[in-house]
Design a protein around this motif. Structure first.
Motif, PDB file in Angstrom:
ATOM      1  N   ALA A 275       0.832  -1.210   0.000  1.00  0.00           N
ATOM      2  CA  ALA A 275       0.000   0.000   0.000  1.00  0.00           C
ATOM      3  C   ALA A 275       0.868   1.262   0.000  1.00  0.00           C
ATOM      4  O   ALA A 275       0.575   2.237  -0.714  1.00  0.00           O
ATOM      5  CB  ALA A 275      -0.926   0.002   1.222  1.00  0.00           C
ATOM      6  N   ASP A 276       1.967   1.252   0.763  1.00  0.00           N
ATOM      7  CA  ASP A 276       2.870   2.404   0.799  1.00  0.00           C
ATOM      8  C   ASP A 276       3.636   2.553  -0.518  1.00  0.00           C
ATOM      9  O   ASP A 276       3.902   3.671  -0.966  1.00  0.00           O
ATOM     10  CB  ASP A 276       3.858   2.250   1.963  1.00  0.00           C
ATOM     11  CG  ASP A 276       3.327   2.880   3.239  1.00  0.00           C
ATOM     12  OD1 ASP A 276       2.100   3.043   3.322  1.00  0.00           O
ATOM     13  OD2 ASP A 276       4.126   3.199   4.127  1.00  0.00           O
TER      14      ASP A 276
ATOM     15  N   GLU B 152       1.349   4.138  -2.910  1.00  0.00           N
ATOM     16  CA  GLU B 152       1.221   5.563  -2.598  1.00  0.00           C
ATOM     17  C   GLU B 152       2.445   6.331  -3.093  1.00  0.00           C
ATOM     18  O   GLU B 152       2.323   7.448  -3.619  1.00  0.00           O
ATOM     19  CB  GLU B 152       1.055   5.754  -1.088  1.00  0.00           C
ATOM     20  CG  GLU B 152       0.685   7.166  -0.686  1.00  0.00           C
ATOM     21  CD  GLU B 152       0.406   7.292   0.799  1.00  0.00           C
ATOM     22  OE1 GLU B 152      -0.506   8.061   1.162  1.00  0.00           O
ATOM     23  OE2 GLU B 152       1.106   6.632   1.589  1.00  0.00           O
TER      24      GLU B 152
ATOM     25  N   GLU C  19       2.184   6.756  -6.722  1.00  0.00           N
ATOM     26  CA  GLU C  19       1.198   7.799  -7.020  1.00  0.00           C
ATOM     27  C   GLU C  19       1.816   9.185  -6.900  1.00  0.00           C
ATOM     28  O   GLU C  19       1.515  10.091  -7.681  1.00  0.00           O
ATOM     29  CB  GLU C  19       0.017   7.675  -6.053  1.00  0.00           C
ATOM     30  CG  GLU C  19      -1.095   8.667  -6.318  1.00  0.00           C
ATOM     31  CD  GLU C  19      -2.178   8.606  -5.248  1.00  0.00           C
ATOM     32  OE1 GLU C  19      -3.295   9.045  -5.541  1.00  0.00           O
ATOM     33  OE2 GLU C  19      -1.880   8.138  -4.134  1.00  0.00           O
ATOM     34  N   ASN C  20       2.717   9.341  -5.917  1.00  0.00           N
ATOM     35  CA  ASN C  20       3.386  10.642  -5.717  1.00  0.00           C
ATOM     36  C   ASN C  20       4.564  10.841  -6.658  1.00  0.00           C
ATOM     37  O   ASN C  20       5.220  11.881  -6.614  1.00  0.00           O
ATOM     38  CB  ASN C  20       3.875  10.758  -4.268  1.00  0.00           C
ATOM     39  CG  ASN C  20       2.726  10.798  -3.283  1.00  0.00           C
ATOM     40  OD1 ASN C  20       1.632  11.239  -3.617  1.00  0.00           O
ATOM     41  ND2 ASN C  20       2.968  10.303  -2.073  1.00  0.00           N
TER      42      ASN C  20
ATOM     43  N   TRP D  24      -4.323   0.594   0.026  1.00  0.00           N
ATOM     44  CA  TRP D  24      -4.180   1.903  -0.633  1.00  0.00           C
ATOM     45  C   TRP D  24      -5.539   2.599  -0.740  1.00  0.00           C
ATOM     46  O   TRP D  24      -5.651   3.805  -0.491  1.00  0.00           O
ATOM     47  CB  TRP D  24      -3.566   1.681  -2.016  1.00  0.00           C
ATOM     48  CG  TRP D  24      -3.446   2.918  -2.850  1.00  0.00           C
ATOM     49  CD1 TRP D  24      -2.581   3.964  -2.669  1.00  0.00           C
ATOM     50  CD2 TRP D  24      -4.236   3.248  -3.998  1.00  0.00           C
ATOM     51  NE1 TRP D  24      -2.777   4.914  -3.632  1.00  0.00           N
ATOM     52  CE2 TRP D  24      -3.792   4.501  -4.473  1.00  0.00           C
ATOM     53  CE3 TRP D  24      -5.259   2.595  -4.686  1.00  0.00           C
ATOM     54  CZ2 TRP D  24      -4.336   5.120  -5.600  1.00  0.00           C
ATOM     55  CZ3 TRP D  24      -5.806   3.207  -5.793  1.00  0.00           C
ATOM     56  CH2 TRP D  24      -5.350   4.447  -6.246  1.00  0.00           C
TER      57      TRP D  24
ATOM     58  N   LYS E 285      -6.528   3.923   2.630  1.00  0.00           N
ATOM     59  CA  LYS E 285      -5.837   5.175   2.923  1.00  0.00           C
ATOM     60  C   LYS E 285      -6.548   6.348   2.267  1.00  0.00           C
ATOM     61  O   LYS E 285      -6.704   7.415   2.868  1.00  0.00           O
ATOM     62  CB  LYS E 285      -4.386   5.109   2.430  1.00  0.00           C
ATOM     63  CG  LYS E 285      -3.435   4.366   3.353  1.00  0.00           C
ATOM     64  CD  LYS E 285      -2.006   4.559   2.890  1.00  0.00           C
ATOM     65  CE  LYS E 285      -1.055   3.931   3.891  1.00  0.00           C
ATOM     66  NZ  LYS E 285       0.348   4.240   3.532  1.00  0.00           N
ATOM     67  N   LYS E 286      -6.966   6.138   1.035  1.00  0.00           N
ATOM     68  CA  LYS E 286      -7.687   7.189   0.313  1.00  0.00           C
ATOM     69  C   LYS E 286      -8.999   7.530   1.006  1.00  0.00           C
ATOM     70  O   LYS E 286      -9.403   8.689   1.079  1.00  0.00           O
ATOM     71  CB  LYS E 286      -7.980   6.735  -1.128  1.00  0.00           C
ATOM     72  CG  LYS E 286      -6.766   6.645  -2.021  1.00  0.00           C
ATOM     73  CD  LYS E 286      -6.252   8.034  -2.319  1.00  0.00           C
ATOM     74  CE  LYS E 286      -5.072   7.991  -3.262  1.00  0.00           C
ATOM     75  NZ  LYS E 286      -4.519   9.340  -3.464  1.00  0.00           N
TER      76      LYS E 286
END
Length: 495
Positions: free
Chosen positions: A214-215, A218, A221-222, A424, A427-428
């Motif tokens: 999940a991290d 993320e 995504e960044n 993930w 988290k959103k």
């Protein structure tokens, strides 16, 4: 005292000390690599003990157990990847501290909390094992169900201030846990004809997915923002923290240590539950619960003191009743059997020097764990200085290998990716992951003992209330639930 001295004498020789050191060192490595569980490490070394003297072989296994349990904090703090299931809560505050440039402090606090939590639990084991075991004998399905029910009320405390989100997250954990063959009846549930789902979901792929994949998603995504590629320079003195950093942590430490020891004593629960339970209890009693999860030493101490205290607690039913406290002690039980030794009530009489030799091995292994991790702090922190565009692919490879090695199934790798995507998405949606993990871990204990209790009482719920110990825990569960709902209402009014 004579037995204690004899136990230390049997351990204090170079070959056995070398075996303990090897066990602790390899345990730390296995614990630090996500996906390689402590149980796996003990299983790999178990055949090596065949030709050893009983005390030498068991000392090696004890070193692996202690090193592996503590080693999980390294990846939990530095990479937000719990090396073991007992390090899940360590990620909540350990990783934010590392991201604030306090990786040295986080590692130092975690190592010291691990050492003293384990030390106290081994002292309790040494002096109170027979008395504690006699009390634990009174626990049946009614009591275990009530304890699990009480533990479920901790979901609210882990919900980051939102009761609704905590309940939704907990319900998701139950749904995941229901997949597979039902306990007692062996009825297939939610397998959809997929044979790989018959055994349900393994905890390791789920943990790796939720906390690592999940991290990574993320970070993708960044698009690896420039400021994320490097970390600040660091200097460490001693263990990386001062007396002021841990001032006022007495309640956190002792409460967490007692919770870890107590949960360890109860067969079948283990460190995967006690670290989350201790974290939620300490957060609930804190003057500033809103700071938990932002990078404070309170949560770190709660998790690490409890999961290492659990190792001493888990040895109590193993040595005195012949019942393993968790999966790892089940393999240590096999180590006893290999040498023709049957743990149980008579072990202290028939094999007194051996028992106290094991106590001595646990204490010495705990000291070695402290020294090895202390000397390695500066090496561990260098991981943070590796650019993320290099580090994350390496982490992904470890994740895949760890998930596959769990059961040697490609299916577990797919499950890891699935739960990574789910983590993930959560988290959103700002849904907390901790209640999902807690519910998933506790559900089998809750369901199995509910079914056993109803079978024993022929369908009546009354024994759950008439059993004194069970009744106390049910009352505590109701009180905790009412207290948390009331606190939630008050907080919403103030907002």
């Amino acid at each position: 005292m004579g037995d204690i001295i004899t136990g230390f004498i049997s351990i204090l020789n170079l070959p056995i000390l070398a075996l303990i050191f090897l066990g602790v060192f390899m345990g730390i490595i296995v614990g630090a690599i996500p996906g390689l569980s402590v149980t796996m490490g003990v299983a790999l070394f178990l055949p090596i003990t065949f030709g050893m003297e009983p005390i030498a072989g068991l000392a090696l296994l004890c070193g692996l157990y202690i090193g592996g349990t503590s080693g999980g904090l390294i990846s939990a703090i530095l990479l937000k990847m719990p090396g073991t299931a007992s390090s899940v809560a360590t990620t909540f505050d350990g990783y934010p501290m590392a991201m604030k440039g306090e990786a040295g402090k986080a590692l130092g606090v975690g190592i010291v909390a691990s050492f003293f939590g384990g030390l106290i639990s081994y002292i309790i084991l040494m002096f109170l094992a027979p008395f504690i075991a006699r009390f634990a004998l009174k626990f049946g399905p009614y009591e275990y169900f009530s304890i699990a029910l009480f533990s479920m009320t901790m979901i609210v405390s882990l919900a980051s201030g939102s009761l609704v989100k905590g309940v939704l997250s907990g319900m998701l954990g139950f749904i995941i846990a229901f997949v597979g063959i039902a306990p007692i009846t062996s009825f297939r549930r939610f397998t959809f004809g997929i044979s790989d789902l018959s055994a349900g979901f393994s905890i390791l792929p789920i943990l790796i997915g939720f906390f690592a994949i999940a991290d990574i998603l993320e970070a993708l995504e960044n698009k690896f923002k420039k400021q994320d590629l490097t970390t600040q320079d660091f200097t460490i003195k001693g263990f990386g923290f001062t007396r002021e950093d841990i001032k006022g942590q007495g309640f956190n430490f002792f409460a967490s240590t007692l919770i870890g020891t107590g949960v360890g004593i109860l067969p079948g629960l283990g460190g995967s539950i006690c670290n989350l339970l201790a974290y939620s209890v300490c957060r609930g009693h804190s003057k500033y619960p809103e700071k938990y999860g932002t990078g404070i030493v309170d949560g770190l101490i709660a998790s690490e003191a409890s999961n290492n205290a659990c190792t001493g607690g888990a040895m109590v039913p193993l040595l005195t009743l012949g019942l393993p406290g968790d999966n790892t002690t089940a393999l240590i039980l096999a180590g006893f059997m290999i040498h023709g030794i049957t743990p149980g009530p008579l072990l202290f009489r028939t094999q007194g020097p051996l028992v106290y030799g094991i106590f001595a091995a646990l204490l010495i292994a705990n000291v070695m764990m402290l020294l090895i991790e202390f000397l390695g702090i500066r090496v561990f922190i260098r991981i943070l200085q590796v650019p993320k565009n290099i580090l994350l692919p390496i982490i992904t490879v470890f994740c895949v290998v760890g998930a596959y090695a769990n059961n040697n199934r490609v299916f577990d790798v797919l499950i890891m990716m699935l739960f990574g995507i789910l983590g993930w998405i959560m988290k959103k949606a700002k849904l907390p992951v901790a209640p999902t993990i807690l519910a998933f871990i506790l559900c089998p204990t809750l369901e199995t003992n509910l079914r056993r209790g109803l079978m024993k009482s022929q369908g009546s719920f009354m024994p759950f209330l008439t059993s004194p110990i069970s009744c106390i825990f049910i009352i505590l569960a109701v009180v905790m639930l009412v207290y948390n709902i009331r606190k939630e209402i008050l907080n919403s009014k103030q907002a």
